[in-house]
Design an enzyme around this catalytic site. Sequence first.
Site, mmCIF file in Angstrom:
data_model
loop_
_atom_site.group_PDB
_atom_site.id
_atom_site.type_symbol
_atom_site.label_atom_id
_atom_site.label_comp_id
_atom_site.label_asym_id
_atom_site.label_seq_id
_atom_site.Cartn_x
_atom_site.Cartn_y
_atom_site.Cartn_z
ATOM 1 N N CYS A 278 0.874 -1.177 0.000
ATOM 2 C CA CYS A 278 0.000 0.000 0.000
ATOM 3 C C CYS A 278 0.916 1.234 0.000
ATOM 4 C CB CYS A 278 -0.858 -0.074 1.261
ATOM 5 S SG CYS A 278 -1.933 1.312 1.477
ATOM 6 N N CYS A 285 -2.634 14.830 3.439
ATOM 7 C CA CYS A 285 -3.747 14.879 2.483
ATOM 8 C C CYS A 285 -4.598 16.106 2.790
ATOM 9 C CB CYS A 285 -4.591 13.615 2.569
ATOM 10 S SG CYS A 285 -5.948 13.603 1.374
ATOM 11 N N GLY A 333 -2.610 10.248 1.116
ATOM 12 C CA GLY A 333 -2.853 11.168 0.002
ATOM 13 C C GLY A 333 -3.866 10.674 -1.003
ATOM 14 N N GLU A 334 -4.314 11.612 -1.817
ATOM 15 C CA GLU A 334 -5.265 11.322 -2.893
ATOM 16 C C GLU A 334 -4.467 11.263 -4.202
ATOM 17 O OE1 GLU A 334 -8.567 10.655 -3.771
ATOM 18 O OE2 GLU A 334 -7.628 10.789 -5.737
ATOM 19 N N SER A 365 -6.904 3.994 -5.743
ATOM 20 C CA SER A 365 -8.069 4.321 -4.920
ATOM 21 C C SER A 365 -8.244 5.833 -4.882
ATOM 22 C CB SER A 365 -7.851 3.780 -3.504
ATOM 23 O OG SER A 365 -8.865 4.246 -2.660
ATOM 24 N N HIS A 390 -18.274 5.498 0.894
ATOM 25 C CA HIS A 390 -18.545 5.693 2.327
ATOM 26 C C HIS A 390 -19.919 6.250 2.666
ATOM 27 C CE1 HIS A 390 -14.424 4.607 2.613
ATOM 28 N NE2 HIS A 390 -13.985 5.729 2.084
ATOM 29 N N HIS A 460 -11.410 2.254 11.809
ATOM 30 C CA HIS A 460 -10.225 2.090 12.659
ATOM 31 C C HIS A 460 -9.957 3.367 13.438
ATOM 32 C CE1 HIS A 460 -9.235 -0.948 9.359
ATOM 33 N NE2 HIS A 460 -9.570 -1.633 10.442
HETATM 34 S S1 SF4 Z 1 -9.430 8.879 2.940
HETATM 35 FE FE1 SF4 Z 1 -7.927 9.324 1.337
HETATM 36 S S2 SF4 Z 1 -8.674 11.234 0.462
HETATM 37 FE FE2 SF4 Z 1 -9.718 11.053 2.427
HETATM 38 S S3 SF4 Z 1 -8.393 12.179 3.842
HETATM 39 FE FE3 SF4 Z 1 -7.743 10.024 3.885
HETATM 40 S S4 SF4 Z 1 -6.066 9.922 2.421
HETATM 41 FE FE4 SF4 Z 1 -7.181 11.806 2.002
#
Ligand code: SF4
Length: 519
Positions: A278, A285, A333-334, A365, A390, A460
Amino acid sequence: MVAPRRCDECRRHARVSPDASRPRPCEPVDDRRGCESAGARRQAARRRGDTLFLITQDQRSGAGHVCGDRSPDLERTCVQQPRRRSRAIRHLVCPWLRRRSSVRRGCRGREDRGARSHAVAGRRLQRWRALAARRRPVARDRQISRHARARRRRQRPGLHVSSRRGHAVSVSVDLLSLTPGAARDALAEWLTQRGEPGYRARQVVPRLWQRPVGSWAEATDLAVPLRAALDQSFPLRRLTLKTHQVSSDGTQKFLWALDDGEAIESVLIPEGKRRTLCISSQAGCALGCVFCATGRMGFRRNLSGGEITGQVRELILRDPALKPTNIVFMGMGEPLLNWEAVDATLTILNRAEGFGIGARHITLSTVGILPNLAKFAKRPEQFRLAVSLHAPSPALRRELMPIEKKYTLPQLMGALQQFRRRVTLEYVLIGGKNDSLETADQLAKLAQPLEALVNLLPLHPGGAPDLTPSTRAQMLAFERRLKQRGVAAVLRRSRGLDISAACGQLRVEVEAEEHAHIE
Ligand code: SF4
């Protein structure tokens, strides 16, 4: 009649030169108001936007004394300094000013000029102002684009130019941020310039990703002078391992320090013959999903392609047997907010000259950054896509994920309909928020037309403190309901929970580093 008020300059002039016939430094603009002070004239000019007047005033000290109201009555303009000193104004300010006889003679403008000259001068001034108004933004744009160009040049992956006045400019290229094709081309050109045979590129490129070396000195199949030259022109940038934690279930978490002091995490999840890594695509982020520890950490910066692929490379350098079989962009991160680097990384991961990992074993993702999702969808390789959903309704999603304000759920669903490959929907179950059976029905309605797989994940610790995980019974009931509605759903097991390596738990903290096991 009330005597006109005089400014300081006029009073001083009157003291030294009582001759009233000589022109005063200031022209009385209005007899009732007396002399306009220089400051007042400048302010009025600024209000009018009379740039010409202001420029002329700026030239005063070196090029003569301009007085009177310049606009709209040009005839009152007067340059009172000797001809030589006023020349600078004439040449610097405006060509039409040069042609004016009053300026040529260095005396007051003639009052007997006719209406025609007024009109001509007025038109010229209008034209000049229009030109200036048009030019100003252009000049500003040019300046902005110059800065933007410089910034882009600095950020461009692979090219690092450092120069200081008086010092030689050294250029080094980060081959690890380039795609294998681009790296091969860059190397081939460099080798040709050095007079090396063509096959050298075929020897060098595999040492980047296929059989990586930590430094060129370790590439013992290359001649020593070539290794030294490679080290100078193409230094191999490394990630520094700060901590390495191993969970009781075999999951391993790595904390890597970057060159600038930032840190990122990656997690290796072994399962039978599979080793899923991963990886992170950003340090921190910006999106702030409420259940995610990385989101609470805030955004630090984007990673370069070399830093993203470095997480795989470092693992292979530690132990070639650890080479991952699967890659998921589910770390910090995204990824679609760092598209350029992620785009190159996908190529490096997949190409045979790179790490040679099959496209179906690479999953990206995203929360759904639609413009870059479209770019990802256009790639011909069969990379997998996981969408962090979600919530099945816009209102609930907005509560959990701020990105919903920008790219809404209906827009996201529309974009996913266009995606030609099977999509996975990620769904974290939060107690009392999104785990009711009615919510499961709504989710089923979204998943059915896409024939999507729904990954159900337990919440989590690490996100907002007021969120509680769903009970095991509720999670199972949710999964059952989805299956009853004909949706493929899997309730995932938590991995690496004891080392905070589970989904949504990656967060770089000083305290965490201090308490972690340091190798
Ligand atoms: S789930 Fe992904 S996009 Fe959302 S805050 Fe966490 S790292 Fe960033």
